[in-house]
Enzyme design. Structure first.
Site, PDB file in Angstrom:
ATOM      1  N   ARG A 104       0.819  -1.219   0.000  1.00 43.72           N
ATOM      2  CA  ARG A 104       0.000   0.000   0.000  1.00 43.72           C
ATOM      3  C   ARG A 104       0.848   1.262   0.000  1.00 43.72           C
ATOM      4  NH1 ARG A 104      -3.011   1.670  -2.781  1.00 43.72           N
ATOM      5  NH2 ARG A 104      -3.919  -0.409  -2.670  1.00 43.72           N
ATOM      6  N   LYS A 139       1.171  24.936  -3.265  1.00 51.77           N
ATOM      7  CA  LYS A 139      -0.052  24.263  -2.814  1.00 51.77           C
ATOM      8  C   LYS A 139       0.127  22.755  -2.922  1.00 51.77           C
ATOM      9  CE  LYS A 139      -2.902  28.207  -4.167  1.00 51.77           C
ATOM     10  NZ  LYS A 139      -3.985  28.716  -5.044  1.00 51.77           N
ATOM     11  N   LYS A 171       3.796  39.254  -2.770  1.00 52.59           N
ATOM     12  CA  LYS A 171       2.403  39.064  -3.139  1.00 52.59           C
ATOM     13  C   LYS A 171       1.563  40.265  -2.708  1.00 52.59           C
ATOM     14  CE  LYS A 171       0.736  34.884  -2.929  1.00 52.59           C
ATOM     15  NZ  LYS A 171       0.674  34.548  -4.368  1.00 52.59           N
ATOM     16  N   GLU A 201       3.933  40.209  -7.510  1.00 54.78           N
ATOM     17  CA  GLU A 201       2.573  39.931  -7.984  1.00 54.78           C
ATOM     18  C   GLU A 201       1.845  41.247  -8.225  1.00 54.78           C
ATOM     19  OE1 GLU A 201      -0.114  36.838  -6.122  1.00 54.78           O
ATOM     20  OE2 GLU A 201      -1.165  38.668  -5.502  1.00 54.78           O
ATOM     21  N   ASP A 222      -1.723  38.395 -11.822  1.00 51.91           N
ATOM     22  CA  ASP A 222      -2.729  37.656 -11.069  1.00 51.91           C
ATOM     23  C   ASP A 222      -4.137  37.918 -11.582  1.00 51.91           C
ATOM     24  OD1 ASP A 222      -3.677  36.007  -8.915  1.00 51.91           O
ATOM     25  OD2 ASP A 222      -4.269  37.840  -7.875  1.00 51.91           O
TER      26      ASP A 222
END
Length: 286
Positions: A104, A139, A171, A201, A222
């Site tokens: 597994r 992410k 950002k 950004e 963005d």
């Protein structure tokens, strides 16, 4: 994919050890121990049950070899290879209990990473004929980032920064907290070493102009419209790398690439990839 460099051995060992510890716990595989003689050996094949792109074979091998170094693991394909339904990925021969206990963990890694590689390859195919490269984001599954980014490379994509430590990405919240693009870039440039690249950004063309005037290395566009992306490419004229992000999907990525941006980042590559269906089939026992 001959130029694909596998993850470092220590990362493989760390990930596999953690996964086996989780699965085997304090008592080990009580089912296999109870039902299989200790000296029995078997031959098994890892097969894929749907088309895709392979990634994670070194982890599958590490999983079985962590329990028994005498197990023979013969990969029949390489990470980065496209495969069809029924393709044999690896032939494994060794102690039956070992194969069952590692099954597994080996398949979880192989299915997860192959799923990421498969989805990445679909994005790469969707931008074929343009200059745009497909890149991942942060992410990722906690603790598995380096492995998942490896799977992106196996699918033909490229990696964004690995963490907060290896690149400056200013950002929108940094801009807001710093009082604007200018102050944020000036502080970052004063603090970062000469080897660290700076990306900003922006979500408007006015901010783009400000970033260009500051001479940053890359600019993340963005959630811009296609018209604004085309205008951004024209205004930049190659002075900085342009990365498009936000709202990227298999349905939209081709049109985004056609605007002329250099990079397209998609969190979906790692946070939304479905595991590829792989299985371990026993061929014999003794």
């Amino acid at each position: 994919m001959t130029d694909l460099i596998p993850p470092p051995e220590h990362l493989l060992e760390e990930a596999v050890t953690r996964a086996l510890r989780e699965d085997l716990g304090l008592a080990g595989d009580i089912t296999s121990t109870a039902t299989i003689p200790a000296t029995q050996t078997s031959e098994a094949r890892i097969v894929v049950r749907e088309p895709g792109v392979v990634a994670g074979l070194p982890l599958a091998q590490a999983a079985v070899r962590a329990l028994d170094t005498q197990v023979a693991f013969a990969a029949q394909v390489a990470d980065g290879d496209p495969v069809e339904t029924g393709t044999e990925l690896a032939l494994i021969t060794g102690n039956t209990r070992t194969l069952l206990s590692a099954e597994r963990v080996a398949l979880n890694f192989l299915g997860r990473l192959s799923g990421i590689a498969t989805l990445t390859a679909q994005y790469v195919a969707a931008v074929s004929g343009t200059q745009a490269r497909i890149t991942c984001t942060r992410k990722t599954t906690p603790g598995l980032r380096a492995l998942e980014k490896y799977a992106v490379r196996a699918g033909g994509g490229v990696n964004h920064r690995f963490g907060l430590f290896d690149g400056v990405l200013i950002k929108d919240n940094h801009v807001a907290a710093s009082g604007g693009v200018g102050p944020a870039v000036e502080r970052a440039r004063a603090a970062a070493g000469h080897m660290v690249r700076i990306e900003v950004e922006v979500d408007t063309l006015a901010q783009l102009d400000e970033a260009l005037a500051l001479g940053v290395d890359a600019i993340l566009l963005d959630n811009m419209s296609l018209d604004d992306l085309r205008e951004a490419v024209a205004r930049t004229g190659g002075r900085a790398l342009l990365e498009a992000s936000g709202g990227v999907s298999l349905e939209t990525v081709g049109a985004i690439a056609a605007t002329g941006v250099d990079l397209i980042s998609a969190g979906a590559l790692t946070h939304s990839a479905r595991c590829l269906d792989v299985a371990l089939d026993f061929a014999s026992g003794g």
